[in-house]
Write a protein that holds these residues in place. Sequence first.
Motif, short mmCIF file in Angstrom:
data_model
loop_
_atom_site.label_atom_id
_atom_site.label_comp_id
_atom_site.label_asym_id
_atom_site.label_seq_id
_atom_site.Cartn_x
_atom_site.Cartn_y
_atom_site.Cartn_z
N CYS A 33 -7.00 2.37 3.44
CA CYS A 33 -6.46 3.73 3.28
C CYS A 33 -7.29 4.55 2.30
N CYS A 55 0.86 -1.19 0.00
CA CYS A 55 0.00 0.00 0.00
C CYS A 55 0.90 1.24 0.00
N CYS A 60 -0.16 3.12 3.79
CA CYS A 60 0.21 2.50 5.09
C CYS A 60 1.33 1.47 4.96
N ILE A 111 1.24 -1.69 3.93
CA ILE A 111 0.93 -3.12 4.13
C ILE A 111 1.24 -3.88 2.83
N CYS A 171 -4.33 0.79 -0.26
CA CYS A 171 -5.16 -0.37 0.06
C CYS A 171 -6.59 0.10 0.36
ZN LIG Z 1 -3.01 1.12 3.34
#
Ligand SMILES: [Zn+2]
Length: 256
Positions: free
Chosen positions: A81, A61, A64, A66, A78
């Motif tokens: 987010c 992402c 963030c 991930i 993602c």
């Molecule tokens: Zn994210």
Amino acid sequence: MPVVAGQDRYPLERIMKFRSTLFQFFLPPQCPCCEKFLEEDRQGFCSNCLSEIRWIVPPFCSVCGIPFMSKEIESHPCGACASHRKYFTMARALGTFEGSLQEAIHRWKYEGKTHLTAFFAEWMAEGLNRFWERDSLDLLIPVPLHRQRLRERGFNQALLLAKELSRRTGLPYQKSILQKKEPTIPQVKLSGIEREKGLRRTFHVVEKEKLLGKSVLLVDDVYTTGATVNECSKVLLKGGAGRVDVLTLAHAIKSS
Ligand SMILES: [Zn+2]
Ligand SMILES: [Zn+2]
């Protein structure tokens, strides 16, 4: 004077930690995950545990950080987010919070294996240089720990990382700008929304003049739901920071 149960406990824990540090000094180094003894000149993780760490690589992402399961796609925000505002610009972590990395972080935080800080900070310094232009950052700020938690644990793990990261990168750190007011209910017991509610008004900024227009890198050990670093970022921006990014050692993958 009556003896309060909690009062005696902390000095004893400190003595135990000190004793274990003494023993570590005389014994050959051990792997912090599996406790296997290492060769004399080796420090930190054994090669087996090291090979188990899942380092975070693209695609992930773009907000963030991930990691995405599918390797076929490009990095993008993602679902979480895209639907929920993040106050930080980007968060990045070194590895996923599982297996040997999770075990090592646990031992570092709760069993006083503070010699691990140097290894963690080394990885984070490498990540900092990979994810950011060094000159685009002004200041490292550790996620603060409430005084009561600090008494129990004896140290703030985020501050240890920020200090070591500062030594390795030359970026200054400020431990007092961002402060935590009251202890929150242990986060593991709360859902994502409850966490956010519980965190509101928990953090505040002092010495705003040191923050004005600064590009801040918030430092913590684990990115769990992101609620804590998001709240810290919001408070820092409100306090005058120009931009906030986040660097953690690990990113929890199950809770997102
Ligand atoms: Zn994210
Ligand atoms: Zn090991």
